[in-house]
Design an enzyme around this catalytic site. Structure first.
Site, PDB file in Angstrom:
ATOM      1  N   LYS A  21      36.147  54.330  43.179  1.00  0.00           N
ATOM      2  CA  LYS A  21      35.456  53.076  42.835  1.00  0.00           C
ATOM      3  C   LYS A  21      34.720  52.505  44.049  1.00  0.00           C
ATOM      4  O   LYS A  21      33.553  52.132  43.953  1.00  0.00           O
ATOM      5  CB  LYS A  21      36.482  52.072  42.294  1.00  0.00           C
ATOM      6  CG  LYS A  21      35.883  50.771  41.804  1.00  0.00           C
ATOM      7  CD  LYS A  21      36.759  50.117  40.742  1.00  0.00           C
ATOM      8  CE  LYS A  21      37.993  49.433  41.311  1.00  0.00           C
ATOM      9  NZ  LYS A  21      37.676  48.208  42.082  1.00  0.00           N
ATOM     10  N   SER A  22      35.390  52.446  45.179  1.00  0.00           N
ATOM     11  CA  SER A  22      34.761  51.864  46.375  1.00  0.00           C
ATOM     12  C   SER A  22      33.519  52.649  46.778  1.00  0.00           C
ATOM     13  O   SER A  22      32.480  52.083  47.137  1.00  0.00           O
ATOM     14  CB  SER A  22      35.743  51.877  47.548  1.00  0.00           C
ATOM     15  OG  SER A  22      36.823  51.029  47.281  1.00  0.00           O
ATOM     16  N   GLY A  99      35.414  42.347  42.471  1.00  0.00           N
ATOM     17  CA  GLY A  99      35.439  41.690  43.779  1.00  0.00           C
ATOM     18  C   GLY A  99      34.512  42.393  44.758  1.00  0.00           C
ATOM     19  O   GLY A  99      33.840  41.752  45.577  1.00  0.00           O
ATOM     20  N   GLN A 175      36.192  44.360  52.033  1.00  0.00           N
ATOM     21  CA  GLN A 175      35.150  43.575  51.358  1.00  0.00           C
ATOM     22  C   GLN A 175      34.545  42.563  52.322  1.00  0.00           C
ATOM     23  O   GLN A 175      33.327  42.370  52.344  1.00  0.00           O
ATOM     24  CB  GLN A 175      35.725  42.892  50.118  1.00  0.00           C
ATOM     25  CG  GLN A 175      36.104  43.917  49.041  1.00  0.00           C
ATOM     26  CD  GLN A 175      36.669  43.304  47.786  1.00  0.00           C
ATOM     27  OE1 GLN A 175      36.856  42.091  47.708  1.00  0.00           O
ATOM     28  NE2 GLN A 175      36.954  44.142  46.797  1.00  0.00           N
ATOM     29  N   ASP A 330      45.958  48.749  46.920  1.00  0.00           N
ATOM     30  CA  ASP A 330      45.797  48.782  45.457  1.00  0.00           C
ATOM     31  C   ASP A 330      46.879  49.613  44.769  1.00  0.00           C
ATOM     32  O   ASP A 330      47.038  49.546  43.551  1.00  0.00           O
ATOM     33  CB  ASP A 330      44.415  49.337  45.088  1.00  0.00           C
ATOM     34  CG  ASP A 330      43.291  48.396  45.517  1.00  0.00           C
ATOM     35  OD1 ASP A 330      43.556  47.193  45.738  1.00  0.00           O
ATOM     36  OD2 ASP A 330      42.143  48.868  45.651  1.00  0.00           O
ATOM     37  N   LYS A 357      44.519  39.343  44.433  1.00  0.00           N
ATOM     38  CA  LYS A 357      43.816  40.458  43.772  1.00  0.00           C
ATOM     39  C   LYS A 357      43.473  40.034  42.340  1.00  0.00           C
ATOM     40  O   LYS A 357      43.474  38.845  42.037  1.00  0.00           O
ATOM     41  CB  LYS A 357      44.685  41.717  43.822  1.00  0.00           C
ATOM     42  CG  LYS A 357      44.905  42.232  45.243  1.00  0.00           C
ATOM     43  CD  LYS A 357      43.617  42.756  45.843  1.00  0.00           C
ATOM     44  CE  LYS A 357      43.788  43.199  47.270  1.00  0.00           C
ATOM     45  NZ  LYS A 357      42.516  43.559  47.899  1.00  0.00           N
ATOM     46  N   ARG A 361      49.517  39.724  42.259  1.00  0.00           N
ATOM     47  CA  ARG A 361      50.312  40.933  41.988  1.00  0.00           C
ATOM     48  C   ARG A 361      51.745  40.841  42.499  1.00  0.00           C
ATOM     49  O   ARG A 361      52.565  41.697  42.136  1.00  0.00           O
ATOM     50  CB  ARG A 361      49.599  42.175  42.537  1.00  0.00           C
ATOM     51  CG  ARG A 361      48.369  42.526  41.722  1.00  0.00           C
ATOM     52  CD  ARG A 361      47.662  43.768  42.209  1.00  0.00           C
ATOM     53  NE  ARG A 361      46.499  44.040  41.372  1.00  0.00           N
ATOM     54  CZ  ARG A 361      45.448  44.767  41.737  1.00  0.00           C
ATOM     55  NH1 ARG A 361      45.425  45.315  42.936  1.00  0.00           N
ATOM     56  NH2 ARG A 361      44.441  44.957  40.914  1.00  0.00           N
ATOM     57  N   ARG A 403      45.196  47.401  37.253  1.00  0.00           N
ATOM     58  CA  ARG A 403      46.226  48.147  37.996  1.00  0.00           C
ATOM     59  C   ARG A 403      47.634  47.832  37.452  1.00  0.00           C
ATOM     60  O   ARG A 403      48.531  48.657  37.525  1.00  0.00           O
ATOM     61  CB  ARG A 403      46.130  47.876  39.488  1.00  0.00           C
ATOM     62  CG  ARG A 403      44.736  48.165  40.042  1.00  0.00           C
ATOM     63  CD  ARG A 403      44.720  48.996  41.298  1.00  0.00           C
ATOM     64  NE  ARG A 403      43.354  49.286  41.694  1.00  0.00           N
ATOM     65  CZ  ARG A 403      42.671  50.378  41.311  1.00  0.00           C
ATOM     66  NH1 ARG A 403      43.250  51.289  40.564  1.00  0.00           N
ATOM     67  NH2 ARG A 403      41.419  50.554  41.699  1.00  0.00           N
TER      68      ARG A 403
END
Ligand code: S3P
Length: 442
Positions: A21-22, A99, A175, A330, A357, A361, A403
């Site tokens: 994803k990143s 995000g 980020q 993550d 997140k 979480r 997640r």
């Protein structure tokens, strides 16, 4: 809602997980900022990455995302505008649940000649944006939180002249680091970010492949430093995205907890700034073998994972904390599920970032696992899991956190009775075919 039953036989199979994803986000962003064409194979077609594509299309970037095969391989093509040719969007840019899209795009929008507003879904609108507003403002940008709560919507005033800064980030966050580096591409002078531990370095790796002068160092006090000298031309590249280790983590966990299982997960990204889970699980006794290791700039390998009884040290304890945390941030929800089945107490610490997140979480993992019969306590910066109690099926709210939904789906494999995951569709944020792939291994 999806109802899942305990696995009755070992999980076996050979699987590819979707693209990272990143890296997928960055391939679109950096392609858009470059001159020429960028071709991306292995792109993650999930809601988050599609949000990035949509935002850049709204800035006038031509992106062919029909996954049209080029030499038989599905490919996304980005026709870059270069740094200075974006079009002013005609309305608010929408980043959905992402995000990464929100914070990285903010670095770009802060430097444009036009005004813009960016916002996302309900979860995004609760996540802290002061972590980017502060450094961007120090760089000379004008960024305001429209509701005055340090969250999105964020409004960027165009035409500001940015200058590089040396910024000490209180958190290890890729980020934040990437947002500053992207604004830094437009700034006068160098941009330097210090972070307490090295966060994922995909921006550094990929931006330098596009031609930017950016690198990492470590300072004497152990901080990780990222340095960008702006001014180098960026040129379109060919990007081959490896499988996402954060998605692979669910099948690693599945193989480890269901007796007799053996799963081969192919072409998984094993960049050291992402692969903390492998090192930690190995210390807990996990049987994971890396095959066909490819040491390209984003290294990758096939992971052969076999059922293993996880354990702690001679005092039946295992501590996960310190600099490894950003390299597996993550994956901590699914690691907590593994810890619940392990014959030891697992202490997860230095992980206060979990609170900000897609859901809090610490709260959501602890309450879900407790419902399933796990002896677990929340702490200020993590949790303590007294593993070994048998898990039982329960109704688990994913809180629209992808997640969470996937982690509890893995817990269901060893839980007596039925586990229902409420709001399971959120897996589409990072892994649209997750439940189908899990079913395939059963
Ligand atoms: C990401 C960085 C991490 C991670 C997120 C993706 C990225 O967030 O949790 O899923 O692509 O840069 P932080 O940088 O906020 O830790």
């Amino acid at each position: 809602m999806i109802a899942l039953e305990k696995a009755t036989k070992p999980l076996k199979g050979d699987i590819f997980v979707p693209g990272d994803k990143s890296i997928s986000h960055r391939s679109i962003m950096f392609g858009a900022l470059s001159k020429g064409t960028t071709e991306v194979t292995g792109f993650l077609e999930s809601a988050d990455c599609l949000s990035t594509i949509e935002c850049f299309k709204r800035l006038g970037v031509e992106i062919e995302h029909a996954l049209r095969p080029l030499n038989g391989v599905p490919t996304i093509t980005v026709h870059g505008n270069g740094l200075h040719n974006f079009k002013a969007p005609t309305s608010t840019l929408y980043t959905g649940n992402s995000g990464t899209t929100t914070r990285l795009m903010s670095g770009i929008l802060a430097a444009q000649p036009f005004d813009s507003v960016i916002t996302g879904d309900m979860s995004i609108c609760k996540r802290p944006m002061n972590r980017i507003i502060t450094p961007l403002s120090q760089m000379g940008a004008e960024v305001t939180s429209v509701m005055g709560n340090d969250c999105t919507p964020l409004k960027f005033t165009g035409g500001k002249h940015l200058h590089g800064i040396s910024y000490r980030s209180p958190v290890a966050s890729a980020q934040v680091k990437s947002c500053i580096m992207l604004a830094g591409l437009y700034a006068e002078g160098d941009s330097v970010v210090f972070e307490p531990a090295l966060s994922r370095n995909h921006t550094e790796i990929m931006l330098s492949a596009f031609g930017a002068d950016i690198h990492n160092e470590f300072s004497r006090d152990g901080s990780a430093v990222c340095i960008l000298h702006p001014g180098m031309p960026l040129t379109g590249q060919k990007i081959n995205v490896p499988g996402d280790i954060s998605s692979a983590a669910y099948f690693i966990a599945a193989a480890l907890i269901v007796p007799g299982s053996e799963i081969l997960i192919r072409n998984v990204g094993i960049n050291k700034t992402r692969a903390g889970i492998l090192a930690v699980l190995e210390q807990m006794g996990a049987d994971i073998t890396l095959l066909n290791v490819d040491e390209s700039n984003e290294p990758r390998a096939d992971l052969l994972v076999r059922y293993s009884e996880l354990h702690g040290n001679e005092n039946h304890q295992f501590v996960i904390g310190g600099k490894v945390i950003p390299t597996m941030i993550d994956e901590l929800p699914v690691v907590a599920v593994l810890a619940a089945t392990a014959d030891c107490d697992t202490i997860i610490k230095d992980a206060a970032e979990l609170k900000v997140k897609e859901s809090n979480r610490i709260e959501t993992v602890v309450s879900g696992l407790r419902k399933m019969g796990c002896d677990i306590e929340a702490t200020d910066d993590g949790m303590i899991i007294h593993g070994g109690n048998p898990l039982k099926g329960a109704d688990i709210n994913s809180h629209a956190d992808h997640r969470l939904a996937m982690s509890f789906a893995i817990a269901s494999l060893v839980a007596e009775g039925t586990t229902r995951i409420i709001d399971n569709e959120c897996v589409g944020i990072s892994y649209p075919t997750f439940f189908k792939d899990l079913q395939g291994l059963r």
